[in-house]
Design a protein around this motif. Structure first.
Motif, mmCIF file in Angstrom:
data_model
loop_
_atom_site.group_PDB
_atom_site.id
_atom_site.type_symbol
_atom_site.label_atom_id
_atom_site.label_comp_id
_atom_site.label_asym_id
_atom_site.label_seq_id
_atom_site.Cartn_x
_atom_site.Cartn_y
_atom_site.Cartn_z
ATOM 1 N N ASP A 122 73.641 -2.608 -15.244
ATOM 2 C CA ASP A 122 72.712 -2.167 -16.394
ATOM 3 C C ASP A 122 71.326 -1.858 -15.671
ATOM 4 O O ASP A 122 71.035 -1.946 -14.756
ATOM 5 N N ILE A 123 70.589 -1.244 -16.691
ATOM 6 C CA ILE A 123 69.368 -0.953 -16.359
ATOM 7 C C ILE A 123 68.082 -1.811 -17.082
ATOM 8 O O ILE A 123 68.186 -2.117 -18.276
ATOM 9 N N LEU A 124 66.875 -2.265 -16.410
ATOM 10 C CA LEU A 124 66.014 -3.156 -16.968
ATOM 11 C C LEU A 124 64.791 -2.212 -16.487
ATOM 12 O O LEU A 124 64.369 -2.137 -15.546
ATOM 13 N N ILE A 125 64.099 -1.984 -17.636
ATOM 14 C CA ILE A 125 62.606 -1.414 -17.592
ATOM 15 C C ILE A 125 61.612 -2.467 -17.546
ATOM 16 O O ILE A 125 61.575 -3.277 -18.895
ATOM 17 N N LEU A 126 60.963 -2.493 -16.795
ATOM 18 C CA LEU A 126 59.626 -3.717 -16.701
ATOM 19 C C LEU A 126 58.286 -2.756 -16.864
ATOM 20 O O LEU A 126 57.947 -2.168 -16.188
ATOM 21 N N HIS A 127 57.441 -3.404 -17.639
ATOM 22 C CA HIS A 127 56.183 -2.774 -17.907
ATOM 23 C C HIS A 127 55.238 -3.814 -17.418
ATOM 24 O O HIS A 127 55.044 -4.796 -18.053
ATOM 25 N N SER A 128 54.475 -3.771 -16.446
ATOM 26 C CA SER A 128 53.155 -4.690 -16.114
ATOM 27 C C SER A 128 52.400 -3.999 -15.245
ATOM 28 O O SER A 128 52.630 -3.393 -14.269
ATOM 29 N N VAL A 129 51.030 -3.809 -15.672
ATOM 30 C CA VAL A 129 50.100 -3.259 -15.051
ATOM 31 C C VAL A 129 49.557 -3.755 -13.703
ATOM 32 O O VAL A 129 49.674 -3.065 -12.528
ATOM 33 N N SER A 130 49.479 -5.055 -13.550
ATOM 34 C CA SER A 130 49.107 -5.805 -12.454
ATOM 35 C C SER A 130 50.407 -6.137 -11.596
ATOM 36 O O SER A 130 50.446 -5.987 -10.543
ATOM 37 N N GLY A 131 51.489 -6.338 -12.267
ATOM 38 C CA GLY A 131 52.721 -6.758 -11.572
ATOM 39 C C GLY A 131 52.749 -7.892 -10.943
ATOM 40 O O GLY A 131 53.505 -8.238 -10.196
ATOM 41 N N ARG A 132 51.828 -8.872 -11.300
ATOM 42 C CA ARG A 132 51.767 -10.163 -10.646
ATOM 43 C C ARG A 132 52.109 -11.274 -11.286
ATOM 44 O O ARG A 132 52.447 -12.443 -10.572
ATOM 45 N N ASN A 133 52.417 -11.379 -12.659
ATOM 46 C CA ASN A 133 52.674 -12.549 -13.317
ATOM 47 C C ASN A 133 54.352 -13.047 -13.126
ATOM 48 O O ASN A 133 55.183 -12.003 -13.323
ATOM 49 N N PRO A 134 54.390 -14.386 -13.200
ATOM 50 C CA PRO A 134 55.798 -14.698 -13.103
ATOM 51 C C PRO A 134 56.873 -14.321 -13.956
ATOM 52 O O PRO A 134 58.016 -13.912 -13.738
ATOM 53 N N VAL A 135 56.475 -14.280 -15.260
ATOM 54 C CA VAL A 135 57.365 -13.768 -16.236
ATOM 55 C C VAL A 135 58.166 -12.502 -16.160
ATOM 56 O O VAL A 135 59.580 -12.493 -16.164
ATOM 57 N N THR A 136 57.418 -11.695 -15.723
ATOM 58 C CA THR A 136 57.927 -10.174 -15.374
ATOM 59 C C THR A 136 58.703 -10.336 -14.128
ATOM 60 O O THR A 136 59.897 -9.726 -13.962
ATOM 61 N N VAL A 137 58.136 -10.784 -13.027
ATOM 62 C CA VAL A 137 58.776 -10.640 -11.934
ATOM 63 C C VAL A 137 59.962 -11.700 -11.756
ATOM 64 O O VAL A 137 60.942 -11.050 -11.367
ATOM 65 N N GLU A 138 59.960 -12.659 -12.511
ATOM 66 C CA GLU A 138 61.131 -13.619 -12.339
ATOM 67 C C GLU A 138 62.228 -13.177 -13.185
ATOM 68 O O GLU A 138 63.254 -13.175 -12.951
ATOM 69 N N LEU A 139 61.786 -12.492 -14.369
ATOM 70 C CA LEU A 139 62.818 -11.797 -15.229
ATOM 71 C C LEU A 139 63.548 -10.565 -14.439
ATOM 72 O O LEU A 139 64.657 -10.293 -14.418
ATOM 73 N N GLY A 140 62.795 -9.818 -13.605
ATOM 74 C CA GLY A 140 63.202 -8.834 -12.813
ATOM 75 C C GLY A 140 64.076 -9.168 -11.785
ATOM 76 O O GLY A 140 65.301 -8.914 -11.505
ATOM 77 N N LEU A 141 63.730 -10.384 -11.170
ATOM 78 C CA LEU A 141 64.613 -11.080 -9.952
ATOM 79 C C LEU A 141 65.923 -11.499 -10.508
ATOM 80 O O LEU A 141 67.186 -11.418 -9.996
#
Length: 244
Positions: free
Chosen positions: A106-125
């Motif tokens: 599957d593909i997951l597109i993630l948008h975060s300008v700084s890319g530093r916060n846990p919710v986005t990084v953890e979701l990606g991992l």
């Protein structure tokens, strides 16, 4: 007078020049996912989530885009500061990932300008653990000037299979007023332009491949639009992870 519009044009030209290859790669990845009946997901926290709404359930949009929304990240929350607290909360990204049926390829597109916060990084991992491929839209200069808040120590671009740089300024706001104060962020305009370019490339590629029913929404405000959309939704039901 219209410094912001001038700057948007400059950034778009830079994106077209420097991110063309990655934008094409993103469209090819998504075409393969559509043809192979894989799911495509998208997520962003608070204002970054505007792109999730831009891609989901709208005229001319890709029917097989599956949004991941976190109600605690909605800008309708009061006090509004809860959204900042939630995107920094360890564990929440994993919870969000597990609300969807993300699986291998599957593909997951993630948008975060700084890319530093846990919710986005953890979701990606978490999605990567399930075998998904990550496409990120971020600001590399911004990310590389800061440190991750996630326990992994990783920034979004470091966990991504494909990175598209939005080429905005560090801090996102673009027009300097005085004493270091900047206004008018660019990430939403640029990010939406990037993703809609990807969508257009997908449509042209599927048309070239003679796909009989193209997975894109007609406007519901056109006569017959609702009926056409229901037919297309039914055709791609296996790749739709939302209720309609």
């Amino acid at each position: 007078m219209f410094e912001y519009i001038d700057r948007i044009k400059e950034i778009l030209n830079e994106v077209e020049s420097k991110e063309k290859e990655n934008i094409v790669k993103a469209s090819n990845m998504m075409v393969d996912a559509i043809l192979n009946k894989q799911n495509i997901y998208i997520f962003g926290a608070s204002h970054a989530g505007i792109l999730t709404q831009e891609m989901f359930y709208r005229a001319g949009g890709l029917i097989t885009i599956n949004p991941i929304f976190g109600k605690e990240l909605s800008l309708s929350n009061e006090p509004i500061t809860i959204t900042s607290n939630m995107e920094r909360l360890q564990g929440y990204g994993k919870i969000l990932a597990n609300t969807r049926k993300i699986s291998k390829d599957d593909i997951l597109i993630l948008h975060s300008v700084s890319g530093r916060n846990p919710v986005t990084v953890e979701l990606g991992l978490t999605a990567k653990e399930k075998g998904a491929k990550i496409i990120s839209i971020t600001n590399l200069a911004y990310s590389k000037s800061t440190k991750s808040r996630d326990k992994s120590g990783k920034l979004l671009y470091e966990i991504s299979d494909l990175v598209i740089d939005n080429h905005g300024s560090i801090g996102d706001a673009e027009i300097e007023i005085k004493d270091g104060l900047k206004v008018s962020p660019t990430s939403t305009v640029i990010g939406a332009s990037i993703l809609n370019t990807v969508i257009s490339l997908i449509a042209m590629s599927l048309e070239d491949k003679s796909v009989d029913v193209l997975p894109f929404f007609y406007s519901a405000n056109l006569d017959g639009g609702d009926e056409l959309n229901l037919q297309i939704l039914s055709k791609y039901e296996e790749q739709i992870d939302y209720k309609y």
